[in-house]
Design an enzyme around this catalytic site. Structure first.
Site, PDB file in Angstrom:
ATOM      1  N   HIS A 194      -5.440  -2.123   3.745  1.00 26.27           N
ATOM      2  CA  HIS A 194      -4.124  -1.469   3.679  1.00 26.27           C
ATOM      3  C   HIS A 194      -4.278   0.021   3.387  1.00 26.27           C
ATOM      4  O   HIS A 194      -3.718   0.865   4.101  1.00 26.27           O
ATOM      5  CB  HIS A 194      -3.282  -2.136   2.593  1.00 26.27           C
ATOM      6  CG  HIS A 194      -1.931  -1.527   2.424  1.00 26.27           C
ATOM      7  ND1 HIS A 194      -0.808  -2.009   3.065  1.00 26.27           N
ATOM      8  CD2 HIS A 194      -1.503  -0.457   1.695  1.00 26.27           C
ATOM      9  CE1 HIS A 194       0.239  -1.269   2.749  1.00 26.27           C
ATOM     10  NE2 HIS A 194      -0.155  -0.312   1.908  1.00 26.27           N
ATOM     11  N   GLU A 195      -5.037   0.340   2.355  1.00 22.13           N
ATOM     12  CA  GLU A 195      -5.214   1.741   1.974  1.00 22.13           C
ATOM     13  C   GLU A 195      -6.018   2.511   3.012  1.00 22.13           C
ATOM     14  O   GLU A 195      -5.793   3.709   3.231  1.00 22.13           O
ATOM     15  CB  GLU A 195      -5.891   1.834   0.602  1.00 22.13           C
ATOM     16  CG  GLU A 195      -5.075   1.250  -0.539  1.00 22.13           C
ATOM     17  CD  GLU A 195      -3.712   1.897  -0.689  1.00 22.13           C
ATOM     18  OE1 GLU A 195      -3.572   3.096  -0.349  1.00 22.13           O
ATOM     19  OE2 GLU A 195      -2.769   1.212  -1.138  1.00 22.13           O
TER      20      GLU A 195
ATOM     21  N   HIS B 181      -3.708   3.919   5.656  1.00 21.25           N
ATOM     22  CA  HIS B 181      -3.123   5.202   5.239  1.00 21.25           C
ATOM     23  C   HIS B 181      -4.158   6.323   5.353  1.00 21.25           C
ATOM     24  O   HIS B 181      -3.861   7.417   5.849  1.00 21.25           O
ATOM     25  CB  HIS B 181      -2.648   5.114   3.782  1.00 21.25           C
ATOM     26  CG  HIS B 181      -1.491   4.198   3.557  1.00 21.25           C
ATOM     27  ND1 HIS B 181      -0.369   4.188   4.365  1.00 21.25           N
ATOM     28  CD2 HIS B 181      -1.267   3.249   2.602  1.00 21.25           C
ATOM     29  CE1 HIS B 181       0.491   3.286   3.912  1.00 21.25           C
ATOM     30  NE2 HIS B 181      -0.033   2.706   2.840  1.00 21.25           N
TER      31      HIS B 181
END
Length: 356
Positions: free
Chosen positions: A18-19, A22
């Site tokens: 997820h990170e 980003h």
């Protein structure tokens, strides 16, 4: 101990991806990344490369991708808020999107390994509503109240969210009595009103299903079945949220925090160890699929401080042609963060209480 370590690794992988979504889109859009970290709290270890510090923190729950000028005005040309709105939208959306990609990859592992469960009737219990129909072993359920049925899980999910309601069941019966040779089939529709079972604690139709899994025989089939698995996880997440807000299920049944999730993963891994390495791999794959898809959905909800809340402000900016005052937006996100932190404390308390 090994079970807990594997559980933490699964949880960490989902957050890492997820990170990383980003992080990757931030770099592509020329946004400065101050720190990329896995975990929360004090740093265990870290190293600096270029403008970015890469860290592993003591609590293996969560993570972050801290960007320059993310929450405040900053004159730096690499600041998040100084980039075009579409670029910022792509950065925020990338986290959940990468979770869906990860879920899809693990769905492929599952589909290739065991295939997909089916909805073939195994038997009808005497004295139940289904016994009053002409449903027979070998029939294949294909629709409930107009909703297409692909697997046995579709039936369970529908019955869970429509407890006690009359259902119109459409099923297929092979013309020659067997599905082995393919051929023609007859399609029929019946009505069943489930009855409450005190033993089961829920409403039942009285139908049992074969524990049969079918593997796809083409690349298109593999992709289709894998996309279905992700879609199923997304649907079940939304249905659980709906049942939570309509008080069909209790909050402690629908919401599990990191502690209980790690405990559940560890427990299922421990149960699968006797069956061998393949069973452990499949168990971990299922958890990665479920957690990654769920995390993607939860982060897209329009809640302040979450990705979905930030996307709302960016979409408003895209429509009106100018951003909302950063101070006001910051206050909204701060209030949302405070509520989320309070919720996390409550969830953590419930997690610990449930394990005692």
């Amino acid at each position: 101990m090994l079970n807990i370590i594997l559980a933490v690794l699964v949880f960490g992988l989902v957050v890492l991806v997820h990170e990383f979504g980003h992080f990757l889109l931030a770099k592509i859009n020329g946004i400065g990344v101050v720190e990329f970290s896995i975990g929360m709290g004090p740093r265990l270890c870290s190293f600096q490369k270029g403008e970015t510090r890469y860290s592993i923190k003591i609590l293996p729950f969560g993570g972050s991708c801290m960007m320059v000028g993310e929450d405040a005005d900053d004159p730096d040309p690499k600041a998040f808020n100084n980039k075009p709105v579409l670029g910022r939208i792509s950065v925020i959306f990338a986290g959940p999107f990468f979770n869906f990609i990860l879920a899809f990859l693990f769905a492929i592992v599952i589909v290739l390994s065991i295939g997909q469960d089916t909805a073939y009737v195994y038997g009808v219990s005497e004295g139940t509503p289904a016994a009053e129909t002409d449903l027979m072993p070998g029939d294949k359920v294909v629709e409930i109240n107009g909703q297409k049925i692909r697997t046995y899980r579709d039936i369970m999910l529908y019955m869970m969210s429509h407890s006690g309601r009359e259902v119109e069941l459409t099923y297929q019966r092979p013309a020659d009595g067997s599905w082995e040779n393919g051929g023609d089939y007859e399609e029929r529709t019946i009505s069943i009103t489930p009855e409450y079972s005190p033993e089961a604690g829920t409403y039942l139709m009285g139908i049992s299903f074969y524990n049969i899994y079918e593997k796809p025989d083409s690349i298109a089939g593999i992709i289709g079945d894998s996309l279905y698995e992700v879609n199923y996880c997304i649907r079940s997440t939304f249905i659980s949220l709906k049942m939570l807000f309509t008080k069909q299920i209790a909050a402690d049944e629908a919401v599990a925090g990191p502690v209980r999730i790690v405990s559940m993963i560890g427990g299922t891994v421990g149960e699968s160890r006797e069956a061998g390495g393949t069973a452990i791999l499949l168990t971990l794959s299922y958890w990665c699929l479920i957690l990654s898809a769920s995390l993607g959905i939860m982060n897209l909800l329009p809640i302040p401080a979450l990705d979905g809340g930030r996307l709302v402000f960016l979409l408003i900016e895209l429509v009106r042609g100018k951003p909302i005052d950063s101070e006001k937006e910051g206050m909204v996100h701060m209030a949302g963060l405070a509520c989320l932190m309070a919720l996390m404390v409550i969830v953590l308390f419930n997690d610990i209480r449930s394990l005692l």
